[in-house]
Design a protein around this motif. Structure first.
Motif, mmCIF file in Angstrom:
data_model
loop_
_atom_site.group_PDB
_atom_site.id
_atom_site.type_symbol
_atom_site.label_atom_id
_atom_site.label_comp_id
_atom_site.label_asym_id
_atom_site.label_seq_id
_atom_site.Cartn_x
_atom_site.Cartn_y
_atom_site.Cartn_z
ATOM 1 N N LEU A 144 -5.292 -3.381 -9.053
ATOM 2 C CA LEU A 144 -4.119 -3.665 -9.872
ATOM 3 C C LEU A 144 -2.883 -2.982 -9.303
ATOM 4 O O LEU A 144 -2.912 -1.794 -9.003
ATOM 5 N N HIS A 145 -1.803 -3.747 -9.162
ATOM 6 C CA HIS A 145 -0.507 -3.169 -8.837
ATOM 7 C C HIS A 145 0.466 -3.657 -9.915
ATOM 8 O O HIS A 145 0.100 -4.473 -10.764
ATOM 9 N N SER A 146 1.693 -3.171 -9.874
ATOM 10 C CA SER A 146 2.691 -3.658 -10.815
ATOM 11 C C SER A 146 4.037 -3.702 -10.103
ATOM 12 O O SER A 146 4.427 -2.753 -9.427
ATOM 13 N N GLU A 182 1.880 0.829 -11.035
ATOM 14 C CA GLU A 182 0.519 0.963 -11.547
ATOM 15 C C GLU A 182 -0.195 1.855 -10.542
ATOM 16 O O GLU A 182 -0.193 1.539 -9.347
ATOM 17 N N TYR A 183 -0.773 2.956 -11.007
ATOM 18 C CA TYR A 183 -1.412 3.867 -10.052
ATOM 19 C C TYR A 183 -2.544 3.141 -9.324
ATOM 20 O O TYR A 183 -3.486 2.670 -9.951
ATOM 21 N N CYS A 184 -2.407 3.006 -7.986
ATOM 22 C CA CYS A 184 -3.324 2.140 -7.239
ATOM 23 C C CYS A 184 -3.978 2.864 -6.078
ATOM 24 O O CYS A 184 -4.480 2.234 -5.157
ATOM 25 N N ALA A 187 -1.841 6.272 -1.700
ATOM 26 C CA ALA A 187 -0.469 6.054 -1.246
ATOM 27 C C ALA A 187 0.350 5.217 -2.239
ATOM 28 O O ALA A 187 1.330 4.588 -1.868
ATOM 29 N N HIS A 188 -0.064 5.241 -3.509
ATOM 30 C CA HIS A 188 0.667 4.487 -4.549
ATOM 31 C C HIS A 188 2.167 4.794 -4.520
ATOM 32 O O HIS A 188 3.002 3.895 -4.592
ATOM 33 N N SER A 189 2.497 6.089 -4.394
ATOM 34 C CA SER A 189 3.917 6.463 -4.453
ATOM 35 C C SER A 189 4.689 6.009 -3.219
ATOM 36 O O SER A 189 5.917 6.019 -3.219
ATOM 37 N N ASN A 190 3.987 5.603 -2.160
ATOM 38 C CA ASN A 190 4.681 5.068 -0.973
ATOM 39 C C ASN A 190 4.757 3.550 -0.998
ATOM 40 O O ASN A 190 5.204 2.926 -0.039
ATOM 41 N N MET A 191 4.267 2.926 -2.076
ATOM 42 C CA MET A 191 4.252 1.466 -2.149
ATOM 43 C C MET A 191 5.619 0.983 -2.627
ATOM 44 O O MET A 191 5.782 0.484 -3.728
ATOM 45 N N LEU A 192 6.612 1.185 -1.746
ATOM 46 C CA LEU A 192 7.997 0.868 -2.068
ATOM 47 C C LEU A 192 8.454 -0.319 -1.236
ATOM 48 O O LEU A 192 7.988 -0.509 -0.117
HETATM 49 CU CU1 CUA Z 1 0.321 -0.456 -5.864
HETATM 50 CU CU2 CUA Z 1 0.677 1.498 -7.160
#
Ligand code: CUA
Length: 313
Positions: A144-146, A182-184, A187-192
């Motif tokens: 899941l992403h958002s 969405e915490y994935c 590297a969620h915080s780098n998913m920019l």
């Molecule tokens: Cu994709 Cu957080």
């Protein structure tokens, strides 16, 4: 209200931003007024009705119709205003205008892919025309992403095995940041990513020339450009430091130990397979989390990336 928005919220860069903010401010302001009023009433009543003497007895109160009706009806009115206002916004956000320009979005751990009508794929860069509705059709390749663009006030979950969509109309050219909310994973915080809003004409020119510039580039230069454009460096460093994936420095031609104990020399075929089918062979000590670049990178681009990796010794 606009002053308040500038102070509290990101700039309003889409057609729905103003309406969304107005409702937000209504809810916030009403809540602050109620909070202050109730707090003052509690303090005042506890002082006014304090116990004054030994035989100070509280009278028995069974009910107070006027009071009960007003504390039921006033909140009901407030809730109905918020409901009606919110419903109007919701219907607007879910009714896509007919002439919307469509972009296909794929979320992967940990990057965003944007597929355009002409087959061009950009990673972590969404290009759209200004003053035209844009519809994003989204899905995930893994977890899941958002998808969230604060400047446009739009946000939608991105799921595996199901399409979700959202639409917006940007009202000014420029750049806006895109977050995964969405915490994935690691590297969620780098998913920019960045949304680039162009004038209609500039957008068409961009779309026509997007892939073409690559043809004139030297393979090594193109490889370096592709590594950056495809967000490889989110997980692979070029300076030997350890991120989610092995570093690119000294990778080509080295002996790799796999998680099953097998030893492999990192040649062209190994790198090609690692790009297209990344989880077939996993280097010892790493997790099988890399998304496949099948359909994103063509043979020529993979050759260029290999040429670039050879230089990192
Ligand atoms: Cu994709 Cu957080």
């Amino acid at each position: 209200m606009n002053r308040l928005s500038e102070f509290m919220l990101p700039p309003q860069k889409s057609t729905v931003a103003e309406g969304t903010d107005a409702l937000f401010h209504f809810i916030t302001t009403t809540s602050i007024i109620l909070l202050i009023g109730i707090t003052i009433a509690i303090i005042y009543f506890s002082w006014k009705y304090r116990r004054r003497s030994e035989n100070d007895v509280t009278p028995v109160i069974t009910h107070n119709s006027a009071l009960e009706i007003s504390w039921s009806v006033i909140p009901l009115i407030l809730v109905m205003i918020v409901f009606g206002w919110g419903l109007r916004g919701y219907v607007n956000l879910t009714t896509v205008p007919d002439d919307a320009y469509e972009v296909r979005v794929v979320g992967k751990s940990w990057l965003w892919e944007f597929h355009y009508e002409n087959g061009y794929v950009s990673v972590n860069e969404l290009h759209v025309p200004v003053n035209r509705p844009v519809r994003l059709v989204m899905s995930s390749d893994d977890v899941l992403h958002s998808f969230y663009i604060p400047d446009f006030r739009v946000k939608m979950d991105v799921l595996p095995n199901r399409y979700t969509s959202l639409w917006f109309e940007a009202t000014e050219t420029g750049e806006s940041v895109i977050f995964c909310t969405e915490y994935c994973g690691t590297a969620h915080s780098n998913m920019l990513a960045t949304a680039y809003v162009h004038e209609q004409e500039d957008f068409e020119t961009w779309l026509l020339t997007a892939g073409a510039a690559d043809l004139d580039m030297d393979p090594i230069e193109l490889g370096a450009e592709l590594v950056s454009r495809n967000a490889c460096q989110t997980c692979h460093s070029s300076d030997g430091s350890r991120l989610q994936g092995p570093t690119f420095l000294g990778l080509f031609g080295s002996e790799r130990v796999m998680d099953n104990g097998e030893r492999i020399i990192a040649d062209e075929n190994y790198i090609r397979e690692s790009i297209l089918d990344p989880n077939v062979k996993i280097v010892e000590g790493y997790l099988p989390v890399m998304p496949s670049y099948t359909g994103t990178l063509n043979d020529r681009q993979i050759d260029a990336i290999i040429a670039y990796l050879r230089t990192l010794q």
